[in-house]
Design a protein around this motif. Structure first.
Motif, PDB file in Angstrom:
ATOM      1  N   UNK A   1       1.012  -1.409   0.308  1.00 31.20           N
ATOM      2  CA  UNK A   1       0.540  -0.150   0.175  1.00 31.20           C
ATOM      3  C   UNK A   1       0.696   1.254   0.076  1.00 31.20           C
ATOM      4  N   UNK A   2       1.992   1.120   0.211  1.00 29.95           N
ATOM      5  CA  UNK A   2       3.249   2.023   0.364  1.00 29.95           C
ATOM      6  C   UNK A   2       3.887   1.741  -0.624  1.00 29.95           C
ATOM      7  N   UNK A   3       3.937   1.318  -1.455  1.00 28.58           N
ATOM      8  CA  UNK A   3       4.865   1.227  -2.431  1.00 28.58           C
ATOM      9  C   UNK A   3       6.128   0.336  -2.075  1.00 28.58           C
ATOM     10  N   UNK A   4       6.492   0.326  -1.008  1.00 24.13           N
ATOM     11  CA  UNK A   4       7.778   0.147  -0.808  1.00 24.13           C
ATOM     12  C   UNK A   4       8.007  -1.403  -0.612  1.00 24.13           C
ATOM     13  N   UNK A   5       8.916  -2.053  -1.453  1.00 25.15           N
ATOM     14  CA  UNK A   5       9.320  -3.164  -1.828  1.00 25.15           C
ATOM     15  C   UNK A   5       9.742  -3.625  -0.522  1.00 25.15           C
ATOM     16  N   UNK A  63      -0.289  -1.277  10.444  1.00 28.55           N
ATOM     17  CA  UNK A  63       0.451  -0.205   9.015  1.00 28.55           C
ATOM     18  C   UNK A  63      -0.472   0.953   8.992  1.00 28.55           C
ATOM     19  N   UNK A  64      -1.760   1.226   9.944  1.00 26.86           N
ATOM     20  CA  UNK A  64      -2.068   2.820   9.847  1.00 26.86           C
ATOM     21  C   UNK A  64      -1.556   3.372  11.581  1.00 26.86           C
ATOM     22  N   UNK A  65      -1.018   2.695  12.138  1.00 26.53           N
ATOM     23  CA  UNK A  65      -0.592   3.272  13.479  1.00 26.53           C
ATOM     24  C   UNK A  65       0.784   3.745  12.991  1.00 26.53           C
ATOM     25  N   UNK A  66       1.400   3.528  12.188  1.00 21.68           N
ATOM     26  CA  UNK A  66       2.788   2.858  11.419  1.00 21.68           C
ATOM     27  C   UNK A  66       2.704   4.739  10.650  1.00 21.68           C
ATOM     28  N   UNK A  67       1.620   4.682  10.234  1.00 19.86           N
ATOM     29  CA  UNK A  67       1.381   6.198   9.307  1.00 19.86           C
ATOM     30  C   UNK A  67       1.321   6.936   9.785  1.00 19.86           C
ATOM     31  N   UNK A  68       0.776   7.069  11.272  1.00 15.35           N
ATOM     32  CA  UNK A  68       0.477   7.884  12.063  1.00 15.35           C
ATOM     33  C   UNK A  68       1.840   8.560  12.574  1.00 15.35           C
ATOM     34  N   UNK A  69       2.406   7.313  12.917  1.00 15.37           N
ATOM     35  CA  UNK A  69       3.856   7.738  13.459  1.00 15.37           C
ATOM     36  C   UNK A  69       4.907   8.899  12.402  1.00 15.37           C
ATOM     37  N   UNK A  70       4.856   8.125  11.623  1.00 16.31           N
ATOM     38  CA  UNK A  70       5.410   8.694  10.991  1.00 16.31           C
ATOM     39  C   UNK A  70       5.782   9.732  10.168  1.00 16.31           C
ATOM     40  N   UNK A  71       3.728  10.526  10.306  1.00 21.06           N
ATOM     41  CA  UNK A  71       3.520  12.209   9.877  1.00 21.06           C
ATOM     42  C   UNK A  71       3.793  12.798  11.414  1.00 21.06           C
ATOM     43  N   UNK A  72       4.677  12.697  11.728  1.00 18.01           N
ATOM     44  CA  UNK A  72       4.892  13.574  13.123  1.00 18.01           C
ATOM     45  C   UNK A  72       3.980  13.180  14.184  1.00 18.01           C
ATOM     46  N   UNK A 131       8.341   3.324  15.042  1.00 20.25           N
ATOM     47  CA  UNK A 131       8.609   4.495  14.959  1.00 20.25           C
ATOM     48  C   UNK A 131       9.908   4.083  14.077  1.00 20.25           C
ATOM     49  N   UNK A 132      10.335   3.250  14.791  1.00 19.88           N
ATOM     50  CA  UNK A 132      11.577   2.817  14.832  1.00 19.88           C
ATOM     51  C   UNK A 132      12.274   1.921  13.438  1.00 19.88           C
ATOM     52  N   UNK A 133      11.452   1.280  13.156  1.00 25.77           N
ATOM     53  CA  UNK A 133      11.410  -0.200  12.062  1.00 25.77           C
ATOM     54  C   UNK A 133       9.961   0.130  11.157  1.00 25.77           C
ATOM     55  N   UNK A 134      10.012  -0.356  10.337  1.00 19.70           N
ATOM     56  CA  UNK A 134       8.669  -0.371   9.444  1.00 19.70           C
ATOM     57  C   UNK A 134       7.635  -1.654  10.066  1.00 19.70           C
ATOM     58  N   UNK A 135       6.442  -0.929   9.763  1.00 16.32           N
ATOM     59  CA  UNK A 135       5.191  -1.960  10.371  1.00 16.32           C
ATOM     60  C   UNK A 135       5.443  -3.519   9.704  1.00 16.32           C
ATOM     61  N   UNK A 136       6.070  -3.413   8.426  1.00 21.90           N
ATOM     62  CA  UNK A 136       6.238  -5.550   8.034  1.00 21.90           C
ATOM     63  C   UNK A 136       6.981  -5.621   8.901  1.00 21.90           C
ATOM     64  N   UNK A 137       8.700  -5.645   9.388  1.00 18.80           N
ATOM     65  CA  UNK A 137       8.878  -5.771  10.181  1.00 18.80           C
ATOM     66  C   UNK A 137       8.402  -6.037  11.893  1.00 18.80           C
ATOM     67  N   UNK A 138       7.482  -4.808  12.028  1.00 16.00           N
ATOM     68  CA  UNK A 138       7.128  -5.132  13.420  1.00 16.00           C
ATOM     69  C   UNK A 138       5.841  -5.950  13.332  1.00 16.00           C
ATOM     70  N   UNK A 139       4.819  -5.939  12.565  1.00 15.69           N
ATOM     71  CA  UNK A 139       4.716  -7.515  12.679  1.00 15.69           C
ATOM     72  C   UNK A 139       4.524  -8.407  12.786  1.00 15.69           C
ATOM     73  N   UNK A 140       6.119  -8.893  11.714  1.00 12.94           N
ATOM     74  CA  UNK A 140       6.877 -10.030  11.815  1.00 12.94           C
ATOM     75  C   UNK A 140       7.081 -10.523  12.513  1.00 12.94           C
ATOM     76  N   UNK A 141       7.862  -9.675  13.611  1.00 12.57           N
ATOM     77  CA  UNK A 141       8.441  -9.883  14.932  1.00 12.57           C
ATOM     78  C   UNK A 141       7.024 -10.052  16.190  1.00 12.57           C
ATOM     79  N   UNK A 142       5.973  -9.795  16.075  1.00 15.12           N
ATOM     80  CA  UNK A 142       4.951  -9.816  16.691  1.00 15.12           C
ATOM     81  C   UNK A 142       4.511 -11.903  16.555  1.00 15.12           C
ATOM     82  N   UNK A 143       5.109 -12.621  15.403  1.00 14.62           N
ATOM     83  CA  UNK A 143       4.841 -14.026  15.575  1.00 14.62           C
ATOM     84  C   UNK A 143       5.243 -14.457  16.290  1.00 14.62           C
TER      85      UNK A 143
END
Length: 211
Positions: A1-5, A63-72, A131-143
């Motif tokens: 959704x963010x266009x990041x590979x 993802x939504x929380x990460x978007x909020x945090x990256x928008x300061x 706030x320090x890692x991408x949402x994909x990494x944080x979500x994977x760590x929650x496994x």
């Protein structure tokens, strides 16, 4: 959704984590018996389906929380707003079904612990991590969560976990190791001392002046 590979490393880690989670679910489904075993297995499959639905909403929330945090927006403000609104929506559920929660001091203590430690402290820390890692990494760590839950079930509730479940836990740990272990290049750069870096800069500067 963010266009990041997604990197190959993330894909490998996520595959290991998902496979480990599937093995944990299979182990739980195979272990579920209640005499005939049918209703217990169907209940387990229903639980797995609801868990997958919850996982989809959890990924969207991350993802939504990460978007909020990256928008300061500060992570504590983002988490406070999300869970504050969520708490308002849960109040009718509490009023309708919360009588057993206050029926005894032990029930109330467990409910208080759940609110303060895994919910309040856990998600404040999760927001800080977003706030320090991408949402994909944080979500994977929650496994790690289902693996820890399975181990606690064995240690605290004396449940028996089949070999398939332990194999799933091992794969989840391998997933986490693949995510958090620094690459060889990065670790080599971090091991270099400041003196080595200054020496390299000086040599480069001298060579530039000589040219």
């Amino acid at each position: 959704m963010d266009g990041r590979r997604l990197t190959r490393r993330w894909m490998l880690a996520a595959t290991l984590g998902l496979l480990g989670t599937v093995l944990l679910c299979v182990a739980e489904a195979a272990h579920a018996t209640d005499g005939t075993g049918r209703s217990s297995i169907s209940d387990t499959l229903l639980g797995i389906g609801l868990g997958l639905l919850a996982a989809a909403t959890y990924a969207l929330y991350s993802w939504a929380a990460h978007r909020l945090i990256t928008r300061q927006i500060p992570s504590r403000a983002a988490m406070g707003a999300i869970f504050g609104l969520g708490a308002l929506l849960l109040l009718p559920v509490l009023l309708a079904t919360g009588a057993p929660l206050v029926a005894s001091w032990s029930n109330a203590a467990v409910g208080t612990y759940m609110a303060l430690v895994p919910m309040f402290a856990g998600y404040v820390l999760f927001g800080w991590g977003l706030a320090h890692v991408p949402a994909s990494t944080a979500t994977a760590l929650s496994l790690l969560e289902p693996a820890v839950a399975a181990v606690l079930a064995v240690l605290v509730v004396s449940e028996r976990l089949p070999a398939t479940g332990w194999m799933g836990i091992a794969l989840v740990i391998a997933c986490l190791a693949a995510l958090i272990t620094p690459t060889h290049r990065r670790s080599r750069e971090q091991l270099r001392s400041p003196a080595d870096h200054e020496s390299e800069v000086s040599v480069t500067s001298v060579a530039s002046h000589a040219d």
